[in-house]
Design a protein around this motif. Structure first.
Motif, PDB file in Angstrom:
ATOM      1  N   TYR A   1     -32.784 -31.173 -28.883  1.00  0.00           N
ATOM      2  CA  TYR A   1     -32.093 -32.070 -29.804  1.00  0.00           C
ATOM      3  C   TYR A   1     -31.835 -31.366 -31.129  1.00  0.00           C
ATOM      4  CZ  TYR A   1     -32.735 -36.233 -26.898  1.00  0.00           C
ATOM      5  OH  TYR A   1     -32.675 -37.154 -25.884  1.00  0.00           O
TER       6      TYR A   1
ATOM      7  N   ARG B   1     -29.040 -40.168 -25.490  1.00  0.00           N
ATOM      8  CA  ARG B   1     -28.021 -39.413 -26.216  1.00  0.00           C
ATOM      9  C   ARG B   1     -28.370 -39.289 -27.700  1.00  0.00           C
ATOM     10  NH1 ARG B   1     -25.277 -42.612 -22.376  1.00  0.00           N
ATOM     11  NH2 ARG B   1     -24.246 -41.314 -20.806  1.00  0.00           N
TER      12      ARG B   1
ATOM     13  N   ALA C   1     -23.942 -32.369 -27.992  1.00  0.00           N
ATOM     14  CA  ALA C   1     -23.091 -33.426 -28.542  1.00  0.00           C
ATOM     15  C   ALA C   1     -22.057 -32.860 -29.516  1.00  0.00           C
ATOM     16  CB  ALA C   1     -23.944 -34.466 -29.254  1.00  0.00           C
TER      17      ALA C   1
ATOM     18  N   ASP D   1     -27.907 -44.900 -24.710  1.00  0.00           N
ATOM     19  CA  ASP D   1     -27.247 -44.210 -25.816  1.00  0.00           C
ATOM     20  C   ASP D   1     -28.223 -43.925 -26.952  1.00  0.00           C
ATOM     21  OD1 ASP D   1     -24.361 -44.108 -25.020  1.00  0.00           O
ATOM     22  OD2 ASP D   1     -24.646 -46.274 -24.890  1.00  0.00           O
TER      23      ASP D   1
ATOM     24  N   GLN E   1     -18.664 -39.202 -28.174  1.00  0.00           N
ATOM     25  CA  GLN E   1     -19.108 -38.677 -26.877  1.00  0.00           C
ATOM     26  C   GLN E   1     -18.420 -39.388 -25.730  1.00  0.00           C
ATOM     27  OE1 GLN E   1     -20.939 -35.934 -27.393  1.00  0.00           O
ATOM     28  NE2 GLN E   1     -20.642 -36.627 -29.500  1.00  0.00           N
ATOM     29  N   ARG E   2     -18.282 -40.699 -25.866  1.00  0.00           N
ATOM     30  CA  ARG E   2     -17.605 -41.469 -24.825  1.00  0.00           C
ATOM     31  C   ARG E   2     -16.133 -41.084 -24.689  1.00  0.00           C
ATOM     32  NH1 ARG E   2     -19.606 -47.734 -24.588  1.00  0.00           N
ATOM     33  NH2 ARG E   2     -21.771 -47.303 -23.983  1.00  0.00           N
TER      34      ARG E   2
ATOM     35  N   VAL F   1     -29.682 -35.858 -32.044  1.00  0.00           N
ATOM     36  CA  VAL F   1     -28.672 -35.945 -30.991  1.00  0.00           C
ATOM     37  C   VAL F   1     -28.819 -34.739 -30.069  1.00  0.00           C
ATOM     38  CG1 VAL F   1     -27.044 -37.239 -32.410  1.00  0.00           C
ATOM     39  CG2 VAL F   1     -26.954 -34.746 -32.408  1.00  0.00           C
ATOM     40  N   GLN F   2     -28.360 -34.889 -28.855  1.00  0.00           N
ATOM     41  CA  GLN F   2     -28.434 -33.782 -27.906  1.00  0.00           C
ATOM     42  C   GLN F   2     -27.655 -32.583 -28.436  1.00  0.00           C
ATOM     43  OE1 GLN F   2     -26.851 -35.541 -24.340  1.00  0.00           O
ATOM     44  NE2 GLN F   2     -28.772 -36.529 -23.785  1.00  0.00           N
TER      45      GLN F   2
ATOM     46  N   LEU G   1     -21.689 -41.600 -31.094  1.00  0.00           N
ATOM     47  CA  LEU G   1     -21.762 -42.001 -29.686  1.00  0.00           C
ATOM     48  C   LEU G   1     -20.384 -42.335 -29.124  1.00  0.00           C
ATOM     49  CD1 LEU G   1     -25.005 -44.150 -29.906  1.00  0.00           C
ATOM     50  CD2 LEU G   1     -24.763 -41.903 -28.833  1.00  0.00           C
TER      51      LEU G   1
END
Length: 394
Positions: free
Chosen positions: A157, A126, A186, A80, A388-389, A182-183, A385
């Motif tokens: 990113y 991530r 995202a 992550d 994202q999950r 972050v990507q 994060l």
């Protein structure tokens, strides 16, 4: 006297967030992330720091050695967060100005080559966080900062940065730069993005550095919105040890010599402290300043604002911080103790320090302030994060 409570909040997810920690030192970033996070890999070149890391965290995840020799295969799965507090010496205003081409700060590149390797393997972290001194923003006229941002942008990113002064959390003046990437795919909660810079996180120096970025990088830039911390509860005096076992009080002659190194302005501060009628703790650094004839002489500069100066490693000629305890006409001085430096970094007293004083000072002076990491994790990293999950799980 005790240090601040740095126990972190638990993560809102049942499964820990994972992280890789580069230039890990004694694991202060790990201390800040703590509950709700799981370290999958850690690396540092320094054997002595590595031993301290192992004393506190075990030896399962740590690899001691040159980051240049770490193969991508040692970084299993997808993490992550990849964190890198790469060396600051060549980027510091007190350094030689070599920047990213320097022997120490230039280790950013082997770290980044390793990241490009896992990205090529379709295992891009991530989130990537880079931490360093604020001199990064102005090194080589801002070109080094622009180079770092361009490298992140090239690997897809989006990024932004914040400057956090640790004195918001602990009684130590310690501003540091945090680049958070972050990507591009995202989904970032709207509450974490600002349309414009916000003080104190986006300083004038950061805004100037932003203006020097390419149009492409600017297009992917994010002004991170970070929640304001609560009021700091402890001052420098609250962290002072009553009876440290690794430093001794200066002799009367040595204390007199120290006071003799002060300018009239600093002498006036001591005189004012004597008149308060209660114990006052001051922090002193020795600095080289020009005198009235233009000659450079060593001066002792004291502050009585209940905040420590920025801890620095005792290498390259940097002085060690001295505490001055004034109680009426009584004036005593000594070096700051190892445990006091750890407390100024937000470490609990259960954290195991090296037995050697210089090694302890070097470890803490090189580290990241624990409550700063915790605040950024709670109010920026984890919300992103976890969002994202939630998307993946839906």
């Amino acid at each position: 006297m005790r240090a601040a409570n740095t126990k972190p909040r638990a993560n809102s997810t049942t499964e820990s967030l994972s992280f890789w920690e580069f230039f890990a030192g004694g694991g202060l970033v790990r201390a800040g992330l703590d509950t709700g996070w799981s370290c999958k890999f850690a690396n540092d070149f320094d054997l002595k720091k590595g031993r301290v890391y192992q004393d506190n965290w075990g030896d399962k995840e740590l690899q001691i050695g040159d980051v240049r020799k770490v193969p991508t295969s040692d970084l299993s799965g997808v993490c992550d967060l990849a964190w890198a507090s790469f060396p600051c010496q060549d980027l510091s205003l007190a350094g030689g100005g070599a920047g990213l081409k320097g022997e120490r700060s230039g280790t950013f590149w082997p770290f980044w080559n390793l990241m490009k390797g896992v990205i090529k393997d379709n295992r891009a972290p991530r989130m990537i966080v880079l931490e360093n001194v604020c001199g990064t923003l102005t090194s080589h006229g801002g070109k080094d900062f622009a180079t770092i941002c361009a490298a992140l942008h090239k690997e897809n990113y989006r990024l932004g940065a914040v400057v956090v002064d640790a004195e918001l959390f602990v009684p130590q003046s310690r501003p540091r730069l945090f680049v958070v990437a972050v990507q591009k795919t995202a989904m970032i909660p709207d509450s974490l993005i600002s349309a414009t810079p916000i003080k104190p996180w986006h300083t004038d120096a950061l805004q100037t550095a932003y203006e020097n970025l390419s149009d492409a990088v600017k297009a992917s830039w994010i002004w991170w919105r970070v929640a304001a911390p609560g009021r700091r509860k402890l001052g420098l005096a609250d962290l002072v040890e009553d009876a440290p076992d690794d430093v001794e009080w200066f002799t009367a002659a040595a204390t007199k010599q120290l006071l003799g190194m002060m300018t009239p302005i600093n002498h006036a501060k001591v005189t004012l402290a004597k008149g308060l009628g209660s114990p006052v703790v001051g922090a002193i650094y020795k600095r080289t300043r020009p005198n009235k004839d233009g000659e450079r002489v060593q001066r002792a500069e004291v502050r009585f604002d209940d905040i420590s100066g920025c801890l620095r490693t005792p290498a390259g000629g940097s002085s060690r911080q001295v505490l001055l305890i004034v109680n009426g006409q009584s004036v005593r001085a000594r070096l700051i103790s190892s445990r006091e430096t750890a407390r100024l970094m937000g470490l609990p007293d259960t954290y195991k320090l090296p037995d050697n004083y210089n090694e302890s000072y070097h470890l803490t002076g090189d580290g990241v302030v624990v409550p700063v990491v915790r605040h950024l994790a709670a109010h920026l990293f984890e919300p992103i994060l976890n969002a994202q999950r939630a998307i993946v799980a839906s």
